[in-house]
Design a protein around this motif. Structure first.
Motif, PDB file in Angstrom:
ATOM      1  N   PHE A 106      76.243  91.308  45.646  1.00 16.65           N
ATOM      2  CA  PHE A 106      75.515  91.966  46.730  1.00 16.65           C
ATOM      3  C   PHE A 106      74.296  92.720  46.214  1.00 16.65           C
ATOM      4  CE2 PHE A 106      74.664  95.277  49.839  1.00 16.65           C
ATOM      5  CZ  PHE A 106      74.853  94.643  51.056  1.00 16.65           C
ATOM      6  N   TYR A 107      74.459  93.464  45.125  1.00 18.20           N
ATOM      7  CA  TYR A 107      73.355  94.281  44.610  1.00 18.20           C
ATOM      8  C   TYR A 107      72.649  93.663  43.407  1.00 18.20           C
ATOM      9  CZ  TYR A 107      74.433  98.100  47.742  1.00 18.20           C
ATOM     10  OH  TYR A 107      74.617  98.853  48.873  1.00 18.20           O
ATOM     11  N   GLY A 108      73.242  92.649  42.794  1.00 19.27           N
ATOM     12  CA  GLY A 108      72.625  92.071  41.609  1.00 19.27           C
ATOM     13  C   GLY A 108      72.629  93.012  40.427  1.00 19.27           C
ATOM     14  N   LEU A 109      73.569  93.968  40.421  1.00 17.02           N
ATOM     15  CA  LEU A 109      73.690  94.942  39.344  1.00 17.02           C
ATOM     16  C   LEU A 109      74.980  94.699  38.573  1.00 17.02           C
ATOM     17  CD1 LEU A 109      72.703  98.209  41.276  1.00 17.02           C
ATOM     18  CD2 LEU A 109      71.239  96.826  39.782  1.00 17.02           C
ATOM     19  N   ASN A 110      74.995  95.114  37.329  1.00 14.92           N
ATOM     20  CA  ASN A 110      76.226  95.022  36.558  1.00 14.92           C
ATOM     21  C   ASN A 110      77.254  96.007  37.106  1.00 14.92           C
ATOM     22  OD1 ASN A 110      77.738  93.925  34.362  1.00 14.92           O
ATOM     23  ND2 ASN A 110      77.440  95.847  33.263  1.00 14.92           N
ATOM     24  N   VAL A 111      78.474  95.561  37.262  1.00 17.81           N
ATOM     25  CA  VAL A 111      79.552  96.399  37.775  1.00 17.81           C
ATOM     26  C   VAL A 111      80.612  96.532  36.695  1.00 17.81           C
ATOM     27  CG1 VAL A 111      81.267  96.727  39.597  1.00 17.81           C
ATOM     28  CG2 VAL A 111      79.099  95.605  40.121  1.00 17.81           C
ATOM     29  N   VAL A 112      80.951  97.765  36.366  1.00 22.27           N
ATOM     30  CA  VAL A 112      81.924  98.051  35.311  1.00 22.27           C
ATOM     31  C   VAL A 112      83.179  98.645  35.937  1.00 22.27           C
ATOM     32  CG1 VAL A 112      82.379  99.353  33.196  1.00 22.27           C
ATOM     33  CG2 VAL A 112      80.065  98.483  33.660  1.00 22.27           C
ATOM     34  N   LEU A 113      84.306  98.005  35.693  1.00 20.70           N
ATOM     35  CA  LEU A 113      85.590  98.527  36.148  1.00 20.70           C
ATOM     36  C   LEU A 113      86.190  99.374  35.036  1.00 20.70           C
ATOM     37  CD1 LEU A 113      87.890  98.672  38.189  1.00 20.70           C
ATOM     38  CD2 LEU A 113      88.727  96.494  37.293  1.00 20.70           C
ATOM     39  N   LEU A 114      86.291 100.666  35.269  1.00 19.65           N
ATOM     40  CA  LEU A 114      86.786 101.592  34.259  1.00 19.65           C
ATOM     41  C   LEU A 114      88.313 101.617  34.224  1.00 19.65           C
ATOM     42  CD1 LEU A 114      84.365 104.546  35.073  1.00 19.65           C
ATOM     43  CD2 LEU A 114      84.182 102.966  33.138  1.00 19.65           C
ATOM     44  N   PRO A 115      88.904 102.044  33.116  1.00 23.23           N
ATOM     45  CA  PRO A 115      90.367 102.214  33.075  1.00 23.23           C
ATOM     46  C   PRO A 115      90.799 103.249  34.104  1.00 23.23           C
ATOM     47  CG  PRO A 115      89.430 102.267  30.859  1.00 23.23           C
ATOM     48  CD  PRO A 115      88.275 102.323  31.805  1.00 23.23           C
ATOM     49  N   ALA A 116      91.964 103.043  34.690  1.00 20.42           N
ATOM     50  CA  ALA A 116      92.464 103.961  35.711  1.00 20.42           C
ATOM     51  C   ALA A 116      92.743 105.340  35.122  1.00 20.42           C
ATOM     52  CB  ALA A 116      93.732 103.403  36.340  1.00 20.42           C
ATOM     53  N   ILE A 117      92.525 106.357  35.944  1.00 20.98           N
ATOM     54  CA  ILE A 117      92.910 107.712  35.577  1.00 20.98           C
ATOM     55  C   ILE A 117      94.037 108.158  36.488  1.00 20.98           C
ATOM     56  CG2 ILE A 117      90.638 108.338  34.681  1.00 20.98           C
ATOM     57  CD1 ILE A 117      90.095 109.785  37.331  1.00 20.98           C
ATOM     58  N   ASP A 118      94.819 109.122  36.050  1.00 24.82           N
ATOM     59  CA  ASP A 118      95.939 109.611  36.829  1.00 24.82           C
ATOM     60  C   ASP A 118      95.438 110.460  37.987  1.00 24.82           C
ATOM     61  OD1 ASP A 118      98.390 111.446  37.443  1.00 24.82           O
ATOM     62  OD2 ASP A 118      99.174 109.844  36.178  1.00 24.82           O
ATOM     63  N   ASP A 119      96.137 110.408  39.113  1.00 25.14           N
ATOM     64  CA  ASP A 119      95.693 111.207  40.252  1.00 25.14           C
ATOM     65  C   ASP A 119      96.053 112.683  40.114  1.00 25.14           C
ATOM     66  OD1 ASP A 119      98.391 111.429  40.983  1.00 25.14           O
ATOM     67  OD2 ASP A 119      98.253 109.908  42.546  1.00 25.14           O
ATOM     68  N   THR A 120      96.540 113.073  38.932  1.00 29.20           N
ATOM     69  CA  THR A 120      96.767 114.499  38.675  1.00 29.20           C
ATOM     70  C   THR A 120      95.455 115.258  38.528  1.00 29.20           C
ATOM     71  OG1 THR A 120      97.018 113.997  36.309  1.00 29.20           O
ATOM     72  CG2 THR A 120      99.045 114.199  37.619  1.00 29.20           C
ATOM     73  N   VAL A 121      94.324 114.543  38.562  1.00 31.16           N
ATOM     74  CA  VAL A 121      93.034 115.245  38.620  1.00 31.16           C
ATOM     75  C   VAL A 121      92.955 116.070  39.906  1.00 31.16           C
ATOM     76  CG1 VAL A 121      91.804 113.569  37.192  1.00 31.16           C
ATOM     77  CG2 VAL A 121      91.842 113.275  39.681  1.00 31.16           C
ATOM     78  N   VAL A 122      93.803 115.718  40.868  1.00 29.32           N
ATOM     79  CA  VAL A 122      93.922 116.496  42.105  1.00 29.32           C
ATOM     80  C   VAL A 122      95.143 117.401  41.957  1.00 29.32           C
ATOM     81  CG1 VAL A 122      94.218 116.431  44.613  1.00 29.32           C
ATOM     82  CG2 VAL A 122      92.940 114.608  43.450  1.00 29.32           C
ATOM     83  N   PRO A 123      94.958 118.711  41.854  1.00 27.95           N
ATOM     84  CA  PRO A 123      96.096 119.619  41.654  1.00 27.95           C
ATOM     85  C   PRO A 123      97.011 119.672  42.878  1.00 27.95           C
ATOM     86  CG  PRO A 123      94.100 120.871  42.098  1.00 27.95           C
ATOM     87  CD  PRO A 123      93.675 119.441  41.951  1.00 27.95           C
ATOM     88  N   ASP A 124      98.219 120.155  42.691  1.00 30.13           N
ATOM     89  CA  ASP A 124      99.180 120.246  43.792  1.00 30.13           C
ATOM     90  C   ASP A 124      98.630 121.049  44.962  1.00 30.13           C
ATOM     91  OD1 ASP A 124     100.979 118.759  42.342  1.00 30.13           O
ATOM     92  OD2 ASP A 124     102.120 120.493  41.613  1.00 30.13           O
ATOM     93  N   SER A 125      97.828 122.064  44.661  1.00 30.08           N
ATOM     94  CA  SER A 125      97.275 122.913  45.716  1.00 30.08           C
ATOM     95  C   SER A 125      96.273 122.177  46.600  1.00 30.08           C
ATOM     96  CB  SER A 125      96.596 124.138  45.092  1.00 30.08           C
ATOM     97  OG  SER A 125      95.533 123.734  44.235  1.00 30.08           O
TER      98      SER A 125
END
Length: 292
Positions: A106-125
């Protein structure tokens, strides 16, 4: 009543194919957009709950777009980074991969799929039942974003942007070139070929739309277009995965994609995934560009 935000909020995702052919950096766009104008479909009068009825917008011409000094992908050059957040099922991973393929075409740009990160970046609060608050995810992306990157996170969990909203499909900080999207409400059960295709249709539509905003493109009011604003699935589903001639010109000027090559790859993509409406429209566009 469920509230939707579809201007700076949307959905996005991921995927992989050979990098599409691109113009030499800095080369001017050609006139491929001109024959597409006759295929544009005018927007009808919006229904009371449609986006333009609730958010009357003036639109943005090509000249206004260039004058706004937009984020220009061909000048850096920029790349699109897709950041999975959390754990995905095999079906969800497939959706991400197929969406990466699409964004690259669609954009003709390079697309990089990064390794997954844990959703603990979102705190319990910042969690509400099975929902994740968007802010902490966007904060993380801002801190880790590559200098030349447009970064979209993708999660299978539901999202909300604050206590005043039941949910959102996604949210972006456009000037920071980061966003987050969820396909929690896009993937219907049971998962079969029909529900999978419908989810993919929605994912590629919302992902290309949101990245368009990151490239400084405003909502389209010129014609039926993937860059039209949307207040919900009923409105988004009514629109095809197609750029109008004005937005086509904006992105061709911005990223330098080669029009014929792009359209050929889109035709093949839609045919492969059984998206008949988008396939037929892409074929029309290709024929118009090849024989103006």
């Amino acid at each position: 009543m469920i509230k939707f935000i579809a201007w700076s909020f949307a959905v996005i995702v991921l995927a992989g194919c050979d990098r599409p052919e691109r113009k030499i950096q800095g080369a001017p766009a050609d006139d491929s957009y001109k024959p597409l104008a006759r295929l544009d479909v005018a927007l009808g009068k919006p229904a009371p709950e449609d986006w333009l009825a609730v958010h009357p917008e003036p639109g943005q011409t090509f000249e206004q777009y260039v004058a706004s000094k937009p984020v220009r992908a061909s000048s850096e050059p920029y790349e699109i980074y897709l950041q999975p957040v959390g754990v995905f099922t095999p079906e969800q991973t497939g959706l991400c991969l197929h969406t990466k393929d699409y964004l690259q075409i669609f954009y003709g740009l390079n697309v990089v799929l990064l390794p997954a990160i844990d959703d603990t970046v979102v705190p319990d609060s910042a969690r509400r039942s099975e929902q994740l608050l968007t802010g902490p995810i966007l904060d993380h992306l801002e801190k880790t974003r590559p200098r030349n990157g447009l970064v979209m996170a993708i999660t299978a969990k539901d999202l909300y942007p604050g206590s005043n909203f039941n949910f959102v499909f996604g949210q972006a900080r456009l000037t920071k070139r980061v966003g987050v999207s969820s396909f929690y409400r896009y993937l219907e059960r049971p998962i079969d070929s029909l529900s999978y295709r419908r989810c993919l249709e929605r994912l590629i539509k919302t992902s290309s739309h949101e990245i368009g905003h990151m490239l400084s493109c405003q909502h389209c009011t010129h014609a039926v277009c993937v860059m039209n604003g949307s207040n919900g699935l009923w409105e988004s589903d009514s629109r095809p995965n197609r750029l109008c001639s004005v937005c086509f010109r904006k992105f061709q000027w911005n990223t330098g994609f080669v029009a014929v090559s792009r359209q050929q790859q889109l035709v093949a993509y839609f045919q492969k995934h059984g998206m008949n409406r988008d396939y037929l429209l892409a074929k029309e566009d290709l024929a118009a560009i090849e024989k103006p």
